[in-house]
Design an enzyme around this catalytic site. Structure first.
Site, short mmCIF file in Angstrom:
data_model
loop_
_atom_site.label_atom_id
_atom_site.label_comp_id
_atom_site.label_asym_id
_atom_site.label_seq_id
_atom_site.Cartn_x
_atom_site.Cartn_y
_atom_site.Cartn_z
N HIS A 185 -1.53 -10.12 -21.61
CA HIS A 185 -2.85 -9.50 -21.75
C HIS A 185 -3.48 -9.30 -20.37
O HIS A 185 -3.97 -10.23 -19.74
CB HIS A 185 -3.75 -10.36 -22.65
CG HIS A 185 -5.08 -9.74 -22.89
ND1 HIS A 185 -6.27 -10.41 -22.76
CD2 HIS A 185 -5.41 -8.47 -23.23
CE1 HIS A 185 -7.26 -9.58 -23.01
NE2 HIS A 185 -6.77 -8.41 -23.29
N ASN B 248 -11.32 -12.89 -24.53
CA ASN B 248 -12.09 -12.03 -25.43
C ASN B 248 -12.74 -12.81 -26.56
O ASN B 248 -13.77 -12.41 -27.08
CB ASN B 248 -11.19 -10.92 -25.99
CG ASN B 248 -10.97 -9.82 -24.96
OD1 ASN B 248 -11.72 -9.72 -24.00
ND2 ASN B 248 -9.94 -9.02 -25.14
P1 NAI Z 1 -5.89 4.25 -24.44
O1 NAI Z 1 -6.32 4.92 -25.67
O2 NAI Z 1 -6.52 4.61 -23.14
O3 NAI Z 1 -4.31 4.46 -24.25
C1 NAI Z 1 -3.37 4.36 -25.28
C2 NAI Z 1 -2.22 5.29 -24.92
O4 NAI Z 1 -1.13 5.02 -25.76
C3 NAI Z 1 -2.57 6.78 -25.10
O5 NAI Z 1 -2.34 7.44 -23.88
C4 NAI Z 1 -1.60 7.23 -26.18
O6 NAI Z 1 -1.17 8.56 -25.99
C5 NAI Z 1 -0.46 6.25 -26.03
N1 NAI Z 1 0.34 6.10 -27.25
C6 NAI Z 1 -0.09 5.92 -28.51
N2 NAI Z 1 0.97 5.81 -29.33
C7 NAI Z 1 2.09 5.91 -28.59
C8 NAI Z 1 3.47 5.88 -28.87
N3 NAI Z 1 3.91 5.72 -30.09
N4 NAI Z 1 4.33 6.01 -27.84
C9 NAI Z 1 3.88 6.18 -26.58
N5 NAI Z 1 2.57 6.22 -26.26
C10 NAI Z 1 1.68 6.10 -27.25
O7 NAI Z 1 -6.01 2.69 -24.72
P2 NAI Z 1 -6.14 1.50 -23.68
O8 NAI Z 1 -7.55 1.21 -23.43
O9 NAI Z 1 -5.21 1.75 -22.55
O10 NAI Z 1 -5.60 0.27 -24.55
C11 NAI Z 1 -4.23 0.11 -24.83
C12 NAI Z 1 -3.99 -1.29 -25.32
O11 NAI Z 1 -4.42 -2.21 -24.33
C13 NAI Z 1 -4.75 -1.66 -26.59
O12 NAI Z 1 -3.97 -2.52 -27.35
C14 NAI Z 1 -5.99 -2.37 -26.06
O13 NAI Z 1 -6.53 -3.25 -26.98
C15 NAI Z 1 -5.37 -3.11 -24.89
N6 NAI Z 1 -6.31 -3.49 -23.83
C16 NAI Z 1 -7.30 -2.66 -23.43
C17 NAI Z 1 -8.17 -3.04 -22.42
C18 NAI Z 1 -9.23 -2.10 -21.93
O14 NAI Z 1 -10.12 -2.56 -21.18
N7 NAI Z 1 -9.19 -0.83 -22.26
C19 NAI Z 1 -8.05 -4.35 -21.76
C20 NAI Z 1 -6.91 -5.12 -22.21
C21 NAI Z 1 -6.09 -4.70 -23.23
#
Ligand code: NAI
Ligand code: 3HC
Length: 652
Positions: free
Chosen positions: A426, A476
């Site tokens: 994480h 979190n």
């Molecule tokens: P985001 O929405 O910016 O990015 C997700 C990406 O995954 C998108 O670019 C999408 O096109 C891609 N994606 C979706 N399905 C896919 C697939 N089957 N194959 C390949 N790519 C695929 O989301 P974000 O913020 O980057 O979050 C991603 C993960 O990280 C989530 O699980 C979130 O909870 C976790 N997270 C987020 C934080 C934050 O501050 N945004 C901090 C720590 C963890």
């Protein structure tokens, strides 16, 4: 021998060997005093080279001695003796010359480093100021503005910058020790340079600039005492004569050393290092990693890919389609460019990172990956689909990691064919900058996977904290708890800006509502919707965040959230939010009453502590120190309090 002497012709080579970082412990100080005595007495010795065995020059005073009675010779006394030696001393510096290490180098008559050396006075980070003449000698060698930057900022400078500043005399072209010996031989023909203590301070380039810098340091200190003391010590150095300034520096140093803030900062220093030991599992070696796959090139995936590239790994980023792949690629390139501009990587390392990076829309590109980290949407089914599809393309031993913020990693692991190779990694946003990494161990993970995750964190220069599976892990989960408490206070009588101001005054870099506006309110809204079916109906629930989101107020990115944002990015109190909050209090029949800053912080701290206690009870967090490390590094809980658990345990 902690300190040994060899001779090469008429040059004495004094070597300190005090692993791991050659800290200036009592044994080192005694050894150096003997070496000074012997080399002064020996007529065959013309000059002395001081160098260190192992990975670094002296990395500072021995911090473990700070709580114990001091033993002679003290570092300041020893350094004055070296500075006034009858023969020139040449400091041959490699690794990091920090704190008392740089102060030792400053009393040597010449300083030579290798190209990778870093030099700094980071005492301020331990709630201290340099206490062995650093504040007095440095502005007699380099411009006081630069001395202030180094002492109050605490960041080390690279060798090339040190040469520009005049902090060192030379960067070795060849072998450091050989070049230092040559410098010592050449120095024999010249008079010994005047000790810094006998020189005037370097003139300020501009009083206005100096005053501006002082204002900035004070503003940035936000309740921490040591940067303010650093200013005082430098002012003394400029205004008093050197002997009086040295006495004043020592008095300030000793006062700070015994202060609660310094004890707290030392606690965090050691707690951060202790977390890394957890990954050392007896008899288990980490698996070697060279090719890292990252699935999802959004905010987190792109940041994680960049972090891995900056650490020298080969990285393949996978996205859903060509368009998303291009966007992900661009994000990573922008981060690498910025890292180059900020001097984090050299041009050669930048080129290497670009070459080691590829983007694909096919999981088959990960067939030889050693570790794959998924960072796709926060949805259990999406994640399970991704993990199982990945498995079909990967080697059986490849480790599968998830960056999920809240979801149950045991459930994910059970859905795969390799539950022992599934682990949570994480990261925090921005992933290439934030130091903290929660390593979430599942019930089924094997020791090698855990050891590998810790080794990976070390290579990424992250502070790894072990957590067990549980909604929100450590960071979190605690944040959600005090955010809930802050929301209760909205209904009870406070406004978001009242709570944010109280948190800032306590020392947080920003308040909980500013932070949510920055992160985007929609993220926690999605989580609340996901949990709505299983929420305890008897638990108090605040609808304000949901109602803001329902009207499209997602925070900074939409120009409105708890605050209103103008085009210049400034936050303003929002009349709409204010009205919504008052309506909600009324709707629930709550009579609003003023809540003081003190009560606001007491309620937040209480909530943090009770959630922390539950995490410890449930074994999700390993120990109280880990919770301190998490809170300081994830959410800017003021470092100089030592973290919430240490702060709570302080007397009085
Ligand atoms: P985001 O929405 O910016 O990015 C997700 C990406 O995954 C998108 O670019 C999408 O096109 C891609 N994606 C979706 N399905 C896919 C697939 N089957 N194959 C390949 N790519 C695929 O989301 P974000 O913020 O980057 O979050 C991603 C993960 O990280 C989530 O699980 C979130 O909870 C976790 N997270 C987020 C934080 C934050 O501050 N945004 C901090 C720590 C963890
Ligand atoms: N005293 C005692 N132990 C120290 C130490 C010090 N100054 N610096 C590091 N250590 C220990 C660490 O606790 C760790 O121990 P462990 O292996 O048992 O956990 C071990 O040395 C290795 O440290 P790191 O894991 O941090 O190793 P890195 O290679 O990542 O970093 C470093 C090395 C850059 C030197 C880093 O340890 C560091 O920044 N150390 C602190 C430097 C410092 O603050 N110096 C100023 C001290 S105060 C002072 O000098 C006062 C003077 O003005 C009078």
């Amino acid at each position: 021998m902690t300190v040994s002497i060899q001779t090469r012709g008429n040059i004495a080579i004094v070597t300190i060997d005090n692993p791991p970082v050659n800290a200036a412990s009592h044994a080192v100080r005694l050894g150096l005093q003997n070496a000074l005595h012997q080399t002064s007495q020996d007529d065959a010795v013309q000059a002395v080279v001081l160098h260190c065995a192992g990975r670094t020059f002296i990395a500072g005073a021995d911090i473990t001695e700070f709580g114990t009675p001091s033993q002679d010779p003290s570092l300041p006394d020893l350094l004055t003796q070296i500075e006034t030696a009858s023969k020139p001393w040449v400091a041959a510096i490699h690794g990091t010359a920090l704190g008392g290490g740089l102060e030792t180098a400053l009393v040597c008559h010449y300083r030579i480093t290798d190209r990778a050396t870093k030099l700094g006075l980071p005492e301020v980070n331990l709630g201290l100021i340099p206490g062995a003449g650093g504040t007095v000698r440095l502005p007699r060698l380099i411009a006081p503005e630069h001395a202030l930057e180094m002492i109050a900022g605490g960041k080390p400078v690279a060798a090339t910058r040190a040469l520009e500043l005049g902090l060192i005399d030379q960067i070795a072209e060849g072998d450091l020790l050989e070049d230092a010996i040559a410098l010592a031989q050449a120095s024999g023909a010249r008079p010994i340079p005047l000790p810094l203590i006998e020189r005037p301070v370097v003139a300020l380039s501009s009083q206005d600039k100096w005053d501006g810098m002082i204002r900035k340091v004070k503003a940035k200190a936000r309740g921490q005492n040591s940067p303010i003391a650093a200013i005082k010590a430098l002012e003394n150095a400029l205004e008093l004569g050197a002997p009086a300034a040295l006495v004043a520096e020592r008095a300030l140093f000793l006062e700070l050393r015994d202060s609660d803030q310094s004890k707290a900062l030392r606690h965090i220093f050691f707690a951060e290092r202790a977390t890394a030991q957890v990954g050392r599992i007896k008899g288990v070696a980490a698996a070697p990693l060279s090719h890292i796959g990252v699935v999802g090139g959004g905010t987190m995936g792109a940041g994680i890919a960049a972090a891995c590239l900056l650490a020298g790994y080969r990285v393949t980023l996978i996205e859903r389609n060509e368009e998303a792949a291009d966007t992900g690629r661009d994000r990573v390139h922008v981060t690498l460019d910025q890292s180059r501009k900020r001097g984090v990587i050299t041009l050669a390392a930048h080129l290497q990172a670009v070459e080691s990076f590829q983007v694909s829309t096919s999981y088959a590109a990960l067939s030889d990956a050693d570790l794959v980290i998924e960072a796709v949407f926060e949805d259990m089914q999406v994640k399970i689909d991704v993990l199982t599809a990945l498995e079909a393309e990967m080697r059986p031993e490849t480790i599968l990691a998830t960056n999920t913020s809240y979801l149950d990693i045991n459930e994910m692991a059970a859905a795969t064919q390799r539950p022992s190779r599934v682990i949570g990694l994480h990261f925090f946003s921005p992933a290439h900058i934030m130091k903290l990494l929660e390593i979430v161990v599942t019930d089924s993970v094997d020791d090698q996977t855990t050891a590998t995750a810790f080794a990976f964190a070390k290579r990424l220069k992250k502070i790894a904290v072990r957590a067990k599976v549980g909604e929100g892990f450590i960071a979190n989960r605690i944040m959600s708890a005090y955010r809930r408490e802050a929301e209760y206070m909205l209904e009870d009588g406070a406004m978001p800006w009242d709570i944010d101001a109280a948190m800032r005054d306590f020392g947080f870099p920003m308040g909980i509502f500013e932070m949510q506006d920055l992160a985007g309110l929609d993220i926690s809204w999605a989580m609340r919707k996901r949990l709505s079916a299983t929420r305890d109906p008897d638990q108090r629930y605040v609808d304000i965040g949901d109602k803001l989101c329902e009207s499209g107020h997602f925070g900074r990115k939409t120009g409105r959230g708890y605050y209103d944002y103008t085009e210049d990015g400034r936050a303003h109190h929002s009349a709409e939010t204010s009205a919504l909050i008052k309506d909600e209090s009324q709707r629930k029949g709550i009579t609003r009453a003023h809540i003081s800053d003190k009560i606001i912080m007491a309620r937040i701290l209480d909530r943090i502590r009770s959630e922390a206690a539950a995490l410890l009870d449930q074994g999700i967090a390993r120990c109280a120190d880990d919770i301190d490390v998490v809170m300081v590094n994830a959410f800017g809980f003021p470092r100089w309090t030592g973290g919430p658990m240490f702060y709570q345990s302080r007397p009085g």
